[in-house]
Each structure stands twice: as structure tokens, then as C-alpha cells.
Design a protein around this motif. Structure first.
Motif, PDB file in Angstrom:
ATOM      1  N   VAL A 186       0.514  -1.593   0.242  1.00 18.73           N
ATOM      2  CA  VAL A 186      -0.189  -0.557  -0.088  1.00 18.73           C
ATOM      3  C   VAL A 186       0.322   1.258  -0.270  1.00 18.73           C
ATOM      4  N   TRP A 187       0.883   2.125  -0.949  1.00 15.41           N
ATOM      5  CA  TRP A 187       0.906   3.770  -0.630  1.00 15.41           C
ATOM      6  C   TRP A 187       0.440   4.795  -0.429  1.00 15.41           C
ATOM      7  N   LYS A 188       0.977   5.261   1.592  1.00 15.87           N
ATOM      8  CA  LYS A 188       0.995   5.647   1.754  1.00 15.87           C
ATOM      9  C   LYS A 188       1.116   7.542   1.191  1.00 15.87           C
ATOM     10  N   ALA A 189      -0.130   7.856   0.160  1.00 18.47           N
ATOM     11  CA  ALA A 189       0.453   8.749   0.096  1.00 18.47           C
ATOM     12  C   ALA A 189      -0.675  10.024   1.135  1.00 18.47           C
ATOM     13  N   ASP A 190      -0.248  10.965   1.222  1.00 14.74           N
ATOM     14  CA  ASP A 190      -0.847  12.051   2.448  1.00 14.74           C
ATOM     15  C   ASP A 190      -1.562  10.927   3.030  1.00 14.74           C
ATOM     16  N   GLU A 191      -3.544  11.213   2.690  1.00 13.66           N
ATOM     17  CA  GLU A 191      -4.519  10.736   3.908  1.00 13.66           C
ATOM     18  C   GLU A 191      -4.653   9.625   2.653  1.00 13.66           C
ATOM     19  N   ASN A 192      -4.090   9.533   1.413  1.00 13.19           N
ATOM     20  CA  ASN A 192      -4.962   8.246   0.750  1.00 13.19           C
ATOM     21  C   ASN A 192      -3.898   7.456   1.101  1.00 13.19           C
ATOM     22  N   ASP A 193      -4.559   6.100   0.687  1.00 18.78           N
ATOM     23  CA  ASP A 193      -4.211   4.840   0.482  1.00 18.78           C
ATOM     24  C   ASP A 193      -4.703   3.976  -0.936  1.00 18.78           C
ATOM     25  N   TYR A 200      -3.424   0.928  -3.634  1.00 18.60           N
ATOM     26  CA  TYR A 200      -3.122  -0.620  -3.096  1.00 18.60           C
ATOM     27  C   TYR A 200      -2.664  -1.092  -4.274  1.00 18.60           C
ATOM     28  N   PHE A 201      -1.696  -2.153  -4.477  1.00 20.99           N
ATOM     29  CA  PHE A 201      -1.028  -2.407  -5.376  1.00 20.99           C
ATOM     30  C   PHE A 201      -1.980  -4.124  -5.253  1.00 20.99           C
ATOM     31  N   ASP A 202      -2.912  -3.793  -5.913  1.00 20.90           N
ATOM     32  CA  ASP A 202      -4.205  -5.249  -5.528  1.00 20.90           C
ATOM     33  C   ASP A 202      -3.117  -6.457  -6.841  1.00 20.90           C
ATOM     34  N   ARG A 203      -3.426  -7.683  -6.220  1.00 21.40           N
ATOM     35  CA  ARG A 203      -3.243  -8.911  -6.714  1.00 21.40           C
ATOM     36  C   ARG A 203      -4.284  -8.731  -8.017  1.00 21.40           C
ATOM     37  N   THR A 204      -3.314  -9.403  -9.291  1.00 15.98           N
ATOM     38  CA  THR A 204      -4.582  -8.911 -10.736  1.00 15.98           C
ATOM     39  C   THR A 204      -4.634  -7.791 -11.511  1.00 15.98           C
ATOM     40  N   GLU A 205      -3.924  -6.809 -10.917  1.00 15.92           N
ATOM     41  CA  GLU A 205      -3.960  -5.186 -11.190  1.00 15.92           C
ATOM     42  C   GLU A 205      -2.964  -5.354 -12.290  1.00 15.92           C
ATOM     43  N   LYS A 206      -3.400  -4.626 -13.355  1.00 16.59           N
ATOM     44  CA  LYS A 206      -2.550  -4.406 -14.499  1.00 16.59           C
ATOM     45  C   LYS A 206      -1.823  -3.131 -14.297  1.00 16.59           C
ATOM     46  N   CYS A 207      -0.050  -3.139 -14.306  1.00 19.42           N
ATOM     47  CA  CYS A 207       0.523  -2.233 -14.184  1.00 19.42           C
ATOM     48  C   CYS A 207       1.438  -1.351 -14.894  1.00 19.42           C
ATOM     49  N   LEU A 208       1.971  -0.359 -14.881  1.00 21.54           N
ATOM     50  CA  LEU A 208       3.252  -0.451 -15.858  1.00 21.54           C
ATOM     51  C   LEU A 208       4.413  -0.131 -14.649  1.00 21.54           C
ATOM     52  N   MET A 209       5.324  -0.607 -15.538  1.00 18.98           N
ATOM     53  CA  MET A 209       6.800  -0.223 -14.382  1.00 18.98           C
ATOM     54  C   MET A 209       7.782  -0.681 -15.609  1.00 18.98           C
ATOM     55  N   ARG A 210       9.161   0.530 -14.827  1.00 21.31           N
ATOM     56  CA  ARG A 210      10.173   0.579 -15.239  1.00 21.31           C
ATOM     57  C   ARG A 210      10.894  -0.387 -15.941  1.00 21.31           C
ATOM     58  N   VAL A 211      11.630  -1.282 -16.886  1.00 22.43           N
ATOM     59  CA  VAL A 211      13.074  -1.977 -16.274  1.00 22.43           C
ATOM     60  C   VAL A 211      14.705  -0.989 -15.859  1.00 22.43           C
ATOM     61  N   GLU A 212      14.946  -1.619 -14.601  1.00 23.61           N
ATOM     62  CA  GLU A 212      16.211  -1.203 -13.788  1.00 23.61           C
ATOM     63  C   GLU A 212      17.244  -2.100 -14.306  1.00 23.61           C
ATOM     64  N   GLY A 226       3.096   1.916 -11.649  1.00 24.28           N
ATOM     65  CA  GLY A 226       1.859   1.242 -10.818  1.00 24.28           C
ATOM     66  C   GLY A 226       0.460   1.310 -11.630  1.00 24.28           C
ATOM     67  N   PRO A 227      -0.771   0.419 -10.955  1.00 21.46           N
ATOM     68  CA  PRO A 227      -1.561  -0.268 -11.342  1.00 21.46           C
ATOM     69  C   PRO A 227      -2.131   0.935 -12.709  1.00 21.46           C
ATOM     70  N   ASP A 228      -3.103   0.812 -13.673  1.00 20.53           N
ATOM     71  CA  ASP A 228      -3.471   1.291 -14.307  1.00 20.53           C
ATOM     72  C   ASP A 228      -4.980   2.120 -13.641  1.00 20.53           C
ATOM     73  N   LEU A 229      -5.524   1.240 -12.355  1.00 20.60           N
ATOM     74  CA  LEU A 229      -6.666   1.986 -12.374  1.00 20.60           C
ATOM     75  C   LEU A 229      -6.491   3.957 -11.219  1.00 20.60           C
ATOM     76  N   TRP A 230      -5.076   3.955 -10.651  1.00 23.62           N
ATOM     77  CA  TRP A 230      -4.647   4.752 -10.115  1.00 23.62           C
ATOM     78  C   TRP A 230      -4.805   6.634 -10.620  1.00 23.62           C
ATOM     79  N   TRP A 231      -4.239   6.340 -12.115  1.00 22.88           N
ATOM     80  CA  TRP A 231      -3.805   7.121 -12.727  1.00 22.88           C
ATOM     81  C   TRP A 231      -4.940   7.007 -14.142  1.00 22.88           C
ATOM     82  N   LEU A 232      -6.159   6.018 -14.231  1.00 24.25           N
ATOM     83  CA  LEU A 232      -6.782   6.255 -15.620  1.00 24.25           C
ATOM     84  C   LEU A 232      -8.055   6.274 -15.165  1.00 24.25           C
ATOM     85  N   GLY A 233      -8.556   5.196 -13.894  1.00 22.81           N
ATOM     86  CA  GLY A 233     -10.068   5.553 -13.010  1.00 22.81           C
ATOM     87  C   GLY A 233     -10.635   4.560 -14.010  1.00 22.81           C
ATOM     88  N   GLU A 234     -11.796   5.222 -14.594  1.00 16.10           N
ATOM     89  CA  GLU A 234     -13.085   4.809 -15.057  1.00 16.10           C
ATOM     90  C   GLU A 234     -12.270   4.049 -16.923  1.00 16.10           C
TER      91      GLU A 234
END
Length: 230
Positions: A131-138, A140-152, A197-205
């Protein structure tokens, strides 16, 4: 993400495959040997691409096997450092998040490369979720969520019996206990930049609508496969 690699090898065509056109027999042998296999310091082989050259076949004494020297190209999965790729969260533990691309499972996002501050929470059944604790919002990196990630980073491990015997630090039990099973090729990724991170964080609906559209059946056009003559 995908590259073409030139490989030279000796193809063995068994008598049971003599009914096939020679190019098809060569292609089948190459796919059987290389497809879904990792070549050390090259990448994960997806499949055969094209045949460059092939010598005259030589029949092995007493076996009937025809040996052919060939040069060919393979399609290889090997994303470059800094590339943004998409995957799905498969599991999480205290050390980080394990990702999957469907055909490739050995992707890890360590805790240090997630948005900070982040922490794990224990879910029902004993599984953990980051869980990313951003200010007063949580978030979640939920299982099965589609995510963008950067190769390091990419990590290579030679798993041949000879290398296991020579490598005194090769401790399979310790790696399994840490959730890092031994694998020939592993990607370390980050999810700590805007848009990752999860698409839902940035794209929502929009992300939900795209996911539903992807599940809908599509009309697939039939194509005729053309066999190459020998």
C-alpha cells in the motif's frame, strides 16, 4: 522489448520428419529447441523468425538422421534498461511485488523501488498487499492489477549443472525462502514514477472500460498458412 538475434546451429532431422518440406522440418526443430527457452546473456526466445542459410544435409551413419548446418534469426524478448513495460501483479511478500507478463513470470519490483512511503498489509488467507501511503490516501497494489513498470536491471544465472557445482554461493534453499526461485533470467523493475503502478490509479474509469473491452470476444479473420516448399 523484442529483438532479432542471429544464431548458428546444427539441425537434426529425424526420419519420422522426412515427410515434411525441408524448411518446415528445420523450423519445427528450431522452435522445439529454442522457443520459450532462455539463452544466457541473450534473452527469452519467443520463436523462429526467418532462415538465413542452410547447408546440404549429411546423413548420420547408422541413424538415418540428416544433419544440416543452418543460420537463422530468432525473436527474443529482452527489454532495455529504462523501458516501460506492462504486466500484472501475481503476488506480493515483504520483500516486494512479483509481476507477470503472461509469457514471462520472473519480474520483481523490490520494496525500495515502489512509491514511498509504502508498507505491506496482511490480507485474509495470509497473503500480503503493498500500500502506498500518499498523504491521507491509500493506494493499493492489488493482486491481478495491470501495471506499468520501468526496467531497472537484468540478472542472469547460469543454471547448468557445471555452473551449479562451481558456484559455492549458489544456495537454492535460501533463494526459495526469500521468494526468489532460481531462474536463468530475471528483471528488476520500479514503480515509483508518475504514471507507473496500477492503471486504475491514473486512468480510473478509462482503465476499467479498456479492461472490459479487452475481455469482449473479437472477430478473428482466418488466414491461409502457406507451406514453403523444400
Amino acid at each position: 522489448m523484442y529483438t532479432l538475434v542471429t544464431v548458428a546451429d546444427v539441425v537434426e532431422i529425424h526420419p519420422r520428419d522426412f515427410h515434411k518440406p525441408s524448411k518446415r522440418a528445420i523450423e519445427d526443430w528450431i522452435n522445439t529447441k529454442y522457443a520459450d527457452k532462455v539463452i544466457h546473456k541473450v534473452g527469452l526466445c519467443v520463436g523462429f523468425h526467418s532462415l538465413i542459410s542452410a547447408s546440404e544435409g549429411l546423413i548420420g551413419h547408422g541413424t538415418g538422421i540428416v544433419n544440416v548446418n543452418v543460420d537463422f534469426r530468432l525473436i527474443v524478448f529482452r527489454p532495455f534498461k529504462g523501458e516501460i513495460i506492462r504486466g500484472t501483479i501475481s503476488s506480493s511478500n515483504e520483500s516486494g511485488i512479483h509481476m507477470s507478463m503472461g509469457f514471462f513470470e520472473d519480474i520483481v519490483a523490490p520494496a525500495a523501488l515502489l512509491f514511498g512511503p509504502s508498507q505491506t498489509e496482511l490480507e485474509e488467507g495470509g497473503s500480503r498487499t503493498w500500500v502506498w501511503k500518499a498523504d491521507e490516501n491509500d493506494f493499493y497494489f492489488d493482486r491481478t492489477e495491470k501495471c506499468l513498470m520501468r526496467v531497472e536491471q537484468e540478472t542472469w544465472t547460469d543454471l547448468s549443472p557445471q555452473m551449479k557445482k562451481l558456484d559455492e554461493d549458489f544456495d537454492m534453499e535460501a533463494r526459495d525462502a526469500a521468494g526468489l526461485r532460481s531462474c536463468p533470467y530475471r528483471l528488476t523493475v520500479s514503480m515509483a514514477l508518475t504514471g507507473l503502478g496500477p492503471d486504475l490509479w491514473w486512468l480510473g474509469e478509462q482503465a476499467e472500460a479498456a479492461e472490459e473491452a479487452a475481455k469482449a470476444p473479437e472477430n478473428v479473420e482466418e488466414t491461409n498458412e502457406v507451406e514453403m516448399a523444400a
